[in-house]
Design an enzyme around this catalytic site. Structure first.
Site, short mmCIF file in Angstrom:
data_model
loop_
_atom_site.label_atom_id
_atom_site.label_comp_id
_atom_site.label_asym_id
_atom_site.label_seq_id
_atom_site.Cartn_x
_atom_site.Cartn_y
_atom_site.Cartn_z
N TYR A 144 14.76 -1.28 23.60
CA TYR A 144 14.49 -2.27 22.73
C TYR A 144 14.69 -3.85 23.43
CZ TYR A 144 14.48 -6.02 18.95
OH TYR A 144 14.22 -6.96 18.19
N GLU A 232 8.89 -9.30 20.38
CA GLU A 232 9.47 -8.18 20.35
C GLU A 232 8.77 -7.14 20.91
OE1 GLU A 232 12.07 -6.38 16.68
OE2 GLU A 232 9.87 -6.52 16.15
#
Length: 421
Positions: A144, A232
């Site tokens: 992530y 993101e």
């Protein structure tokens, strides 16, 4: 960014007093396929892909773009997260599927033109106008990565985790030590040391460390040069050929940068946004849609927040935040009324004006003209005070409109709640 801050304040206000539903932020949000294309321009590794809007385009893309691929990924394109675990209103499960290439058209037919409901869309869901066809990559590890603007450090903050994929929120809650945060000095920019900290936190298994450091720096450059408020990637993946690849892309941009990011802002998909907010933006009004029953038209952000709080205090629920500002024209007041009256949830309208720069007679004229253009079917409670207040009251009185007048804000909120009965 200002609109996003206003929304946050509005939601905080409502969450204190009762149940609320979070709405989409008022900053530019682009689709995954658009974000991937933008990242590719900055030298960031992304999967090969193409966005399509019809079954004919799906068929052509499979033939032209993926002629030798046995499998492809079909991703529904909506401006919300949680697509993979979402459900279409036609009953089809999941907004992201890995399928045989010859099945892509069939799967796309169950997505295109359908409404996808995810944990971020609300129960109303969002319509899928395009699907993104991507090459299926052989992934050996998922991580992530994100960059946000951090108030505490007054600059960009890189957040990374060595595990990624779906439900990153649950992972962060259960294993907070796995999350690393690297603040970046906005004046100095990202250093090799900063990027190395991020890569070490990601702990890639097969990707080259130096190449990974360069990818992190390119992502930071993209964030700054395009006026992002959030970037993101979930997952940031490693492939079997030892590359670090952005397998997903979610980017938000500062509305205040629209004047210098014209190409990016031309990507805006208003069909995915709250139609009330789209109309308000065209009229240059500061509007944030909520889920209550009392429409609010106020001048000044602070007074608007106070109005919402007092409505909640008296047992009502505000339908919106609406600041007409200090220099609103009569035309803007008319547009504001149109937006409020077009909301089927609105059962009463509260106008709260404290005239300083904003003149009460201008508001009154706008209300009267709005009433001529839209059929008022709900009670209108008006509290006017300040500059030209007597002229404003006279305009309203002479209009013949059936208005409920209030002496002060507390009185206005109480009358608005009672008008719902």
């Amino acid at each position: 960014m200002v609109r996003g801050m206003l929304r946050k304040l509005a939601n905080q206000s409502l969450s204190v007093a009762g149940k609320w539903q979070q709405q989409q932020l008022r900053r530019l949000n682009i689709h995954e396929y658009q974000g991937a294309e933008l990242m590719g321009k900055y030298g960031i590794n992304v999967p090969k892909g193409v966005a399509v809007a019809s079954l004919d385009e799906v068929k052509k893309a499979i033939q032209d773009v993926f002629p030798n691929q046995s499998e492809v990924v079909v991703k529904s394109q909506v401006l919300a997260g949680g697509r993979g675990l979402g459900t279409f209103k036609n009953g089809f499960q999941g907004g992201v599927h890995i399928v045989k290439a010859d099945q892509a058209e069939e799967i796309a037919s169950k997505m295109l033109g359908q409404i996808l409901v995810t944990k971020q869309t609300g129960a109303q869901g969002k319509v899928v106008s395009k699907v993104y066809l991507c090459e299926k990559m052989s992934l050996v590890n998922e991580m992530y990565f994100s960059i946000i603007l951090d108030r505490a450090t007054a600059g960009p903050l890189i957040i990374a985790c060595r595990k990624g994929g779906t439900s990153i929120e649950d992972l962060a809650e259960k294993f907070p030590d796995m999350i690393i945060k690297v603040p970046i000095d906005v004046f100095k920019g990202i250093s090799d040391e900063d990027a190395a900290k991020v890569v070490d936190g990601l702990a890639p298994k097969v990707a080259d460390r130096n190449d990974s450091i360069e990818q992190v720096k390119k992502l930071y450059n993209l964030f700054c040069e395009t006026d992002c408020t959030m970037l993101e990637i979930n997952p940031l993946a490693e492939t079997s050929d030892n590359k670090l690849v952005a397998a997903d892309a979610k980017l938000n941009f500062d509305d205040n940068a629209a004047y210098r990011q014209k190409e990016i802002f031309s990507l805006r998909d208003s069909s995915q946004e709250d139609p009330r907010e789209v109309a308000a933006a065209k009229a240059d009004l500061n509007y944030i849609g909520l889920d209550g029953e009392i429409g609010c038209m106020v001048n000044g952000a602070g007074l608007a927040m106070a109005t919402m709080d007092i409505i909640k205090l008296h047992g009502g629920t505000p339908a919106n935040f609406l600041d007409v500002g200090g220099n609103a024209t009569e035309g803007q007041v008319v547009e504001a009324f149109k937006i409020l009256t077009a909301d089927e949830k609105v059962k009463a309208i509260l106008v709260n004006i404290f005239g300083g720069i904003m003149k009460c007679d201008v508001i009154a004229s706008g209300i009267v003209n709005a009433a001529k253009q839209v059929q008022l079917k709900v009670p209108v409670i008006v509290r006017l005070e300040g500059t030209n207040v007597e002229q404003g009251k006279r305009i309203l009185k002479e209009s013949g409109m059936k208005l409920i007048t209030a002496e002060d804000l507390d009185d206005a909120a109480e009358k608005a709640v009672k008008a719902l009965a």
